[in-house]
Write a protein that holds these residues in place. Structure first.
Motif, PDB file in Angstrom:
ATOM      1  N   ASP A   1       0.804  -1.220   0.000  1.00 11.78           N
ATOM      2  CA  ASP A   1       0.000   0.000   0.000  1.00 11.78           C
ATOM      3  C   ASP A   1       0.837   1.269   0.000  1.00 11.78           C
ATOM      4  O   ASP A   1       0.293   2.374  -0.108  1.00 11.78           O
ATOM      5  CB  ASP A   1      -0.936   0.020   1.224  1.00 11.78           C
ATOM      6  CG  ASP A   1      -2.061  -1.007   1.112  1.00 11.78           C
ATOM      7  OD1 ASP A   1      -2.328  -1.459  -0.027  1.00 11.78           O
ATOM      8  OD2 ASP A   1      -2.644  -1.365   2.146  1.00 11.78           O
ATOM      9  N   LEU A   2       2.150   1.129   0.131  1.00 13.97           N
ATOM     10  CA  LEU A   2       3.002   2.322   0.144  1.00 13.97           C
ATOM     11  C   LEU A   2       2.940   3.036  -1.198  1.00 13.97           C
ATOM     12  O   LEU A   2       3.061   2.418  -2.257  1.00 13.97           O
ATOM     13  CB  LEU A   2       4.452   1.937   0.443  1.00 13.97           C
ATOM     14  CG  LEU A   2       4.802   1.549   1.877  1.00 13.97           C
ATOM     15  CD1 LEU A   2       6.259   1.134   1.954  1.00 13.97           C
ATOM     16  CD2 LEU A   2       4.539   2.704   2.827  1.00 13.97           C
ATOM     17  N   ALA A   3       2.761   4.345  -1.138  1.00 12.47           N
ATOM     18  CA  ALA A   3       2.756   5.145  -2.365  1.00 12.47           C
ATOM     19  C   ALA A   3       4.184   5.298  -2.878  1.00 12.47           C
ATOM     20  O   ALA A   3       5.147   5.263  -2.101  1.00 12.47           O
ATOM     21  CB  ALA A   3       2.144   6.510  -2.100  1.00 12.47           C
ATOM     22  N   PRO A   4       4.370   5.453  -4.192  1.00 15.87           N
ATOM     23  CA  PRO A   4       5.713   5.685  -4.723  1.00 15.87           C
ATOM     24  C   PRO A   4       6.316   6.948  -4.108  1.00 15.87           C
ATOM     25  O   PRO A   4       5.601   7.929  -3.862  1.00 15.87           O
ATOM     26  CB  PRO A   4       5.479   5.859  -6.235  1.00 15.87           C
ATOM     27  CG  PRO A   4       4.162   5.215  -6.492  1.00 15.87           C
ATOM     28  CD  PRO A   4       3.352   5.416  -5.253  1.00 15.87           C
ATOM     29  N   PRO A   5       7.609   6.953  -3.825  1.00 15.23           N
ATOM     30  CA  PRO A   5       8.214   8.131  -3.199  1.00 15.23           C
ATOM     31  C   PRO A   5       8.173   9.351  -4.111  1.00 15.23           C
ATOM     32  O   PRO A   5       8.436   9.255  -5.307  1.00 15.23           O
ATOM     33  CB  PRO A   5       9.657   7.686  -2.924  1.00 15.23           C
ATOM     34  CG  PRO A   5       9.900   6.559  -3.877  1.00 15.23           C
ATOM     35  CD  PRO A   5       8.583   5.873  -4.059  1.00 15.23           C
ATOM     36  N   GLU A   6       7.816  10.475  -3.516  1.00 16.93           N
ATOM     37  CA  GLU A   6       7.828  11.744  -4.243  1.00 16.93           C
ATOM     38  C   GLU A   6       9.169  12.446  -4.116  1.00 16.93           C
ATOM     39  O   GLU A   6       9.492  13.324  -4.903  1.00 16.93           O
ATOM     40  CB  GLU A   6       6.714  12.659  -3.718  1.00 16.93           C
ATOM     41  CG  GLU A   6       5.299  12.128  -3.945  1.00 16.93           C
ATOM     42  CD  GLU A   6       4.919  12.142  -5.414  1.00 16.93           C
ATOM     43  OE1 GLU A   6       5.506  12.942  -6.166  1.00 16.93           O
ATOM     44  OE2 GLU A   6       4.059  11.342  -5.811  1.00 16.93           O
ATOM     45  N   SER A   7       9.929  12.072  -3.092  1.00 17.99           N
ATOM     46  CA  SER A   7      11.215  12.728  -2.862  1.00 17.99           C
ATOM     47  C   SER A   7      12.205  11.720  -2.310  1.00 17.99           C
ATOM     48  O   SER A   7      11.841  10.858  -1.503  1.00 17.99           O
ATOM     49  CB  SER A   7      11.052  13.892  -1.880  1.00 17.99           C
ATOM     50  OG  SER A   7      12.300  14.527  -1.635  1.00 17.99           O
ATOM     51  N   ARG A   8      13.440  11.811  -2.763  1.00 21.39           N
ATOM     52  CA  ARG A   8      14.526  10.971  -2.267  1.00 21.39           C
ATOM     53  C   ARG A   8      15.696  11.858  -1.876  1.00 21.39           C
ATOM     54  O   ARG A   8      15.992  12.848  -2.560  1.00 21.39           O
ATOM     55  CB  ARG A   8      14.993   9.973  -3.326  1.00 21.39           C
ATOM     56  CG  ARG A   8      13.977   8.894  -3.681  1.00 21.39           C
ATOM     57  CD  ARG A   8      14.585   7.944  -4.698  1.00 21.39           C
ATOM     58  NE  ARG A   8      13.724   6.808  -4.996  1.00 21.39           N
ATOM     59  CZ  ARG A   8      12.810   6.823  -5.950  1.00 21.39           C
ATOM     60  NH1 ARG A   8      12.642   7.915  -6.704  1.00 21.39           N
ATOM     61  NH2 ARG A   8      12.056   5.762  -6.163  1.00 21.39           N
ATOM     62  N   ALA A   9      16.364  11.487  -0.786  1.00 27.52           N
ATOM     63  CA  ALA A   9      17.539  12.235  -0.341  1.00 27.52           C
ATOM     64  C   ALA A   9      18.576  11.251   0.188  1.00 27.52           C
ATOM     65  O   ALA A   9      18.238  10.316   0.920  1.00 27.52           O
ATOM     66  CB  ALA A   9      17.171  13.243   0.737  1.00 27.52           C
ATOM     67  N   ILE A  10      19.823  11.458  -0.193  1.00 27.67           N
ATOM     68  CA  ILE A  10      20.936  10.654   0.308  1.00 27.67           C
ATOM     69  C   ILE A  10      21.813  11.563   1.160  1.00 27.67           C
ATOM     70  O   ILE A  10      22.208  12.653   0.725  1.00 27.67           O
ATOM     71  CB  ILE A  10      21.762  10.054  -0.847  1.00 27.67           C
ATOM     72  CG1 ILE A  10      20.887   9.138  -1.704  1.00 27.67           C
ATOM     73  CG2 ILE A  10      22.956   9.272  -0.304  1.00 27.67           C
ATOM     74  CD1 ILE A  10      21.597   8.592  -2.924  1.00 27.67           C
ATOM     75  N   VAL A  11      22.110  11.110   2.387  1.00 27.68           N
ATOM     76  CA  VAL A  11      22.873  11.930   3.323  1.00 27.68           C
ATOM     77  C   VAL A  11      23.789  11.025   4.135  1.00 27.68           C
ATOM     78  O   VAL A  11      23.542   9.816   4.263  1.00 27.68           O
ATOM     79  CB  VAL A  11      21.900  12.722   4.247  1.00 27.68           C
ATOM     80  CG1 VAL A  11      21.084  11.765   5.116  1.00 27.68           C
ATOM     81  CG2 VAL A  11      22.638  13.741   5.094  1.00 27.68           C
ATOM     82  N   ASP A  12      24.843  11.614   4.673  1.00 27.45           N
ATOM     83  CA  ASP A  12      25.764  10.876   5.530  1.00 27.45           C
ATOM     84  C   ASP A  12      25.000  10.335   6.732  1.00 27.45           C
ATOM     85  O   ASP A  12      24.415  11.088   7.512  1.00 27.45           O
ATOM     86  CB  ASP A  12      26.891  11.811   5.986  1.00 27.45           C
ATOM     87  CG  ASP A  12      27.959  11.096   6.787  1.00 27.45           C
ATOM     88  OD1 ASP A  12      27.618  10.542   7.850  1.00 27.45           O
ATOM     89  OD2 ASP A  12      29.133  11.117   6.375  1.00 27.45           O
ATOM     90  N   ARG A  13      25.013   9.008   6.906  1.00 26.16           N
ATOM     91  CA  ARG A  13      24.184   8.378   7.938  1.00 26.16           C
ATOM     92  C   ARG A  13      24.604   8.792   9.343  1.00 26.16           C
ATOM     93  O   ARG A  13      23.769   9.184  10.175  1.00 26.16           O
ATOM     94  CB  ARG A  13      24.260   6.851   7.791  1.00 26.16           C
ATOM     95  CG  ARG A  13      23.421   6.090   8.803  1.00 26.16           C
ATOM     96  CD  ARG A  13      23.480   4.593   8.542  1.00 26.16           C
ATOM     97  NE  ARG A  13      24.825   4.051   8.710  1.00 26.16           N
ATOM     98  CZ  ARG A  13      25.320   3.631   9.873  1.00 26.16           C
ATOM     99  NH1 ARG A  13      24.573   3.701  10.970  1.00 26.16           N
ATOM    100  NH2 ARG A  13      26.540   3.135   9.946  1.00 26.16           N
ATOM    101  N   LEU A  14      25.893   8.714   9.646  1.00 26.04           N
ATOM    102  CA  LEU A  14      26.360   9.037  10.991  1.00 26.04           C
ATOM    103  C   LEU A  14      26.232  10.525  11.288  1.00 26.04           C
ATOM    104  O   LEU A  14      25.955  10.920  12.428  1.00 26.04           O
ATOM    105  CB  LEU A  14      27.802   8.569  11.167  1.00 26.04           C
ATOM    106  CG  LEU A  14      28.004   7.050  11.113  1.00 26.04           C
ATOM    107  CD1 LEU A  14      29.476   6.690  11.310  1.00 26.04           C
ATOM    108  CD2 LEU A  14      27.153   6.350  12.169  1.00 26.04           C
ATOM    109  N   ALA A  15      26.416  11.379  10.261  1.00 25.96           N
ATOM    110  CA  ALA A  15      26.246  12.817  10.465  1.00 25.96           C
ATOM    111  C   ALA A  15      24.796  13.148  10.780  1.00 25.96           C
ATOM    112  O   ALA A  15      24.502  13.993  11.635  1.00 25.96           O
ATOM    113  CB  ALA A  15      26.718  13.585   9.230  1.00 25.96           C
ATOM    114  N   LEU A  16      23.868  12.474  10.094  1.00 24.89           N
ATOM    115  CA  LEU A  16      22.449  12.700  10.368  1.00 24.89           C
ATOM    116  C   LEU A  16      22.096  12.209  11.767  1.00 24.89           C
ATOM    117  O   LEU A  16      21.353  12.882  12.508  1.00 24.89           O
ATOM    118  CB  LEU A  16      21.598  11.984   9.324  1.00 24.89           C
ATOM    119  CG  LEU A  16      20.080  12.090   9.495  1.00 24.89           C
ATOM    120  CD1 LEU A  16      19.627  13.547   9.524  1.00 24.89           C
ATOM    121  CD2 LEU A  16      19.358  11.331   8.382  1.00 24.89           C
ATOM    122  N   LEU A  17      22.622  11.075  12.159  1.00 23.31           N
ATOM    123  CA  LEU A  17      22.370  10.557  13.505  1.00 23.31           C
ATOM    124  C   LEU A  17      22.903  11.513  14.560  1.00 23.31           C
ATOM    125  O   LEU A  17      22.224  11.794  15.564  1.00 23.31           O
ATOM    126  CB  LEU A  17      23.020   9.183  13.654  1.00 23.31           C
ATOM    127  CG  LEU A  17      22.939   8.530  15.041  1.00 23.31           C
ATOM    128  CD1 LEU A  17      21.489   8.318  15.461  1.00 23.31           C
ATOM    129  CD2 LEU A  17      23.704   7.215  15.059  1.00 23.31           C
TER     130      LEU A  17
END
Length: 357
Positions: free
Chosen positions: A242-258
């Motif tokens: 049931d998940l809708a297709p993503p309207e936005s994608r973002a790639i970011v540094d995982r540890l920096a975001l954490l």
């Protein structure tokens, strides 16, 4: 015969390139591998040494079951055409192999009969990693004890570990070294499975056995029983479909975001503002902001809120330097995917920001 002194007879050439003389005659008739010289009186075929590479490539392509018409395209066509032909054949062979494996697995399950045990061989370190990744999504609701379990599904040559607390969802798929017996699914108490994961990491390989008497795990020198729980796990497949297709994608540094999420301190909510080439992490009132570089295809900025107690464990469970966020709407589950490991998927429910400003 002076013209053949530097050439090889069909028998000698056949021995060098690994093809039967009859096959060489056939490829001559098909104009795929013509001899360098044919004696007009005897009909004997002769080949030059510099034809060996073509002959060996022809043999390899035929061993890969490439049709003869496609072989000719690879040998004599332009590079782009040859590449396209080989890629199509590779995909066709892969599909046929998958279909054959599925058919054989189904027949083996039927032969095993009802009540037959299922045995699964997995790498110990891989199993431990999977448990570590899905465990943070386990629930702690006493009214819904099934959410305190991990669902384990065995199907063909895959093993899936699934956990959810209704606010987040994690699933890790493992490729099994071997599966014997029918497909099955069972619920395991999360605490017991976490202990089993730490134990499995000390074994190069672990065999999980599922039978009428229960579920057990066998390592290099030790075995243990996994406590199975009766209950009805949420229909996660329906949720995923049931998940809708993503309207936005973002790639970011995982540890920096954490780190940016943790830097917001004790707060019931945080905000992520997605810009064209950045993500701004802050409290809902815009204080304590941290700007992180990000890769986005969309230029339209927007804000989305999260409970840091839910988002942070999802980021911690990931692997690799980068994390991919797939967002369909600010009110729908957000896919938090390890960019380096497509077999691990986490869904995190966003929260409204107005109530936390």
């Amino acid at each position: 015969m002076d013209s053949t002194t530097e050439m090889l007879s069909i028998s000698a050439f056949a021995r060098r390139v690994g093809l039967a003389p009859s096959a060489l005659r056939f490829y001559d008739d098909c104009r795929v591998l013509r001899p360098a010289y044919v004696d007009g009186a005897t009909g004997y075929r002769y080949y030059r040494p510099d034809q060996e590479n073509r002959a060996r490539l022809l043999r390899s392509l035929r061993e890969a079951d490439l049709p003869l018409a496609d072989v000719a395209a690879v040998l004599d066509g332009p590079g782009e055409e040859a590449r396209a032909v080989l890629e199509r054949h590779r995909d066709r062979v892969r599909d046929q192999t998958h279909a054959a494996v599925a058919t054989i697995a189904e027949v083996l399950r039927d032969l095993a009969g009802p009540g037959a045990p299922t045995r699964v061989r997995l790498g110990g370190v891989e199993l431990a990693s999977a448990v570590r990744q899905v465990a943070p999504a386990v629930g702690r609701d006493e009214q819904h004890p099934v959410l305190g379990c991990v669902l384990v599904e065995v199907d063909d040559c895959e093993v899936r570990l699934v956990a959810t607390d209704r606010y987040r969802f994690s699933m890790r798929t493992l490729k099994a070294a071997a599966v014997e017996g029918p497909s099955c699914r069972f619920l395991v108490d999360a605490a017991a499975l976490i202990g089993t994961g730490a134990w499995a990491a000390r074994s190069s390989e672990v065999t999980i056995e599922v039978g009428p008497e229960g579920v057990s795990a066998h390592g290099t020198s030790e075995s243990r029983t996994l406590p199975v729980v009766d209950g009805r796990f949420p229909a996660y497949r329906d949720m995923l479909s049931d998940l809708a297709p993503p309207e936005s994608r973002a790639i970011v540094d995982r540890l920096a975001l954490l780190e940016a999420v943790n830097d917001c301190g004790e707060t019931p909510g945080i905000a992520l503002r997605l810009g064209e080439d950045e993500i701004v992490v802050s409290r809902p009132d815009h204080s304590g902001a941290t700007v992180l570089p990000a890769v986005r295809q969309e230029a339209l900025p927007f804000r989305i809120g999260f409970d840091p107690a839910v988002l942070a464990p999802a980021l911690e469970a990931g692997v690799g330097p980068d994390v991919l966020l797939e967002i369909s709407a600010v009110t729908q589950p957000v896919v938090v995917r390890s960019a380096d490991q497509g077999t691990f998927t986490t869904l995190v429910m966003p929260i409204g920001l107005d109530a936390h400003v």
